[in-house]
Write an enzyme that holds these catalytic residues in place. Structure first.
Site, short mmCIF file in Angstrom:
data_model
loop_
_atom_site.label_atom_id
_atom_site.label_comp_id
_atom_site.label_asym_id
_atom_site.label_seq_id
_atom_site.Cartn_x
_atom_site.Cartn_y
_atom_site.Cartn_z
N LYS A 12 0.83 -1.21 0.00
CA LYS A 12 0.00 0.00 0.00
C LYS A 12 0.87 1.27 0.00
CE LYS A 12 -4.03 -2.09 2.31
NZ LYS A 12 -4.95 -1.98 3.49
N GLU A 129 -9.25 -11.00 -7.59
CA GLU A 129 -8.34 -9.87 -7.42
C GLU A 129 -7.16 -9.94 -8.41
OE1 GLU A 129 -9.43 -9.15 -2.70
OE2 GLU A 129 -7.38 -9.69 -3.22
O1 CDP Z 1 -7.01 -5.96 4.90
P1 CDP Z 1 -7.79 -6.94 5.74
O2 CDP Z 1 -8.38 -8.07 4.92
O3 CDP Z 1 -7.00 -7.44 6.92
O4 CDP Z 1 -9.00 -6.12 6.39
P2 CDP Z 1 -10.49 -5.83 5.85
O5 CDP Z 1 -11.41 -6.01 6.98
O6 CDP Z 1 -10.76 -6.59 4.60
O7 CDP Z 1 -10.45 -4.28 5.53
C1 CDP Z 1 -9.84 -3.79 4.34
C2 CDP Z 1 -8.98 -2.61 4.70
O8 CDP Z 1 -9.82 -1.56 5.17
C3 CDP Z 1 -7.99 -2.84 5.84
O9 CDP Z 1 -6.78 -3.41 5.42
C4 CDP Z 1 -7.78 -1.44 6.37
O10 CDP Z 1 -6.80 -0.75 5.62
C5 CDP Z 1 -9.14 -0.77 6.12
N1 CDP Z 1 -9.92 -0.67 7.35
C6 CDP Z 1 -10.02 0.56 7.98
O11 CDP Z 1 -9.48 1.55 7.50
N2 CDP Z 1 -10.75 0.68 9.14
C7 CDP Z 1 -11.36 -0.40 9.68
N3 CDP Z 1 -12.05 -0.27 10.82
C8 CDP Z 1 -11.25 -1.66 9.06
C9 CDP Z 1 -10.51 -1.76 7.89
#
Ligand code: CDP
Ligand code: MG
Length: 136
Positions: A12, A129
């Site tokens: 990222k 993806e």
């Molecule tokens: O990336 P990952 O699969 O671990 O998490 P996700 O639940 O699929 O969420 C996607 C992305 O959204 C995360 O990697 C975070 O960068 C962002 N996010 C956020 O900004 N705030 C949250 N409360 C949850 C996720």
């Protein structure tokens, strides 16, 4: 029995900007994930919105799309034994504060939004993806 999979990884903007790409790639290769494809791109907010559309109902969706399109990212296809799960383990928990020692997010993540890497969470999503970034 072997179970070779492919998964999508994204470094990222926060990590690209801090020149952490080589360190992160080394973590993958040292853990038997081969980098089959690798490109540095800068996507638009609309493209980010399409990529993250599974999160469109979430309160953080708009900020997330703005963030992923805020600077260059590196998208990669990783391949190896149980690649989807292995990559998720190497990444660590979404919130760097909850991530285990020596995971990428523990080592490099700044916050829950600037958490340095994305990784597909299932074989099905990995296929979608990879298609999104690498097939025309
Ligand atoms: O990336 P990952 O699969 O671990 O998490 P996700 O639940 O699929 O969420 C996607 C992305 O959204 C995360 O990697 C975070 O960068 C962002 N996010 C956020 O900004 N705030 C949250 N409360 C949850 C996720
Ligand atoms: Mg996810």
């Amino acid at each position: 029995m072997s179970n070779i999979e492919q998964t999508l990884s994204i470094i990222k903007p926060d990590a690209v900007e801090r020149n952490l790409s080589e360190n992160i790639k080394n973590i993958f290769t040292k853990n038997d994930l081969k980098i089959k494809e690798n490109k540095k791109i800068h996507i638009t907010k609309d493209e980010a919105a399409e990529f993250y559309k599974v999160h469109q109902s979430k309160p953080f969706y708009n900020d997330l799309c703005a963030y992923l399109s805020s600077g260059p990212i590196i998208v990669m296809i990783l391949e190896g034994e149980n690649a989807v799960l292995v990559n998720r383990k190497l990444m660590g928990a979404t919130n760097p504060l909850d991530a285990e020692e020596n995971t990428i997010r523990k080592l490099y993540g700044i916050s829950i939004d600037k958490n340095s890497v994305h990784g597909s969470d299932s074989i099905d999503n990995a296929k979608k993806e990879i298609e999104f970034f690498f097939k025309n």
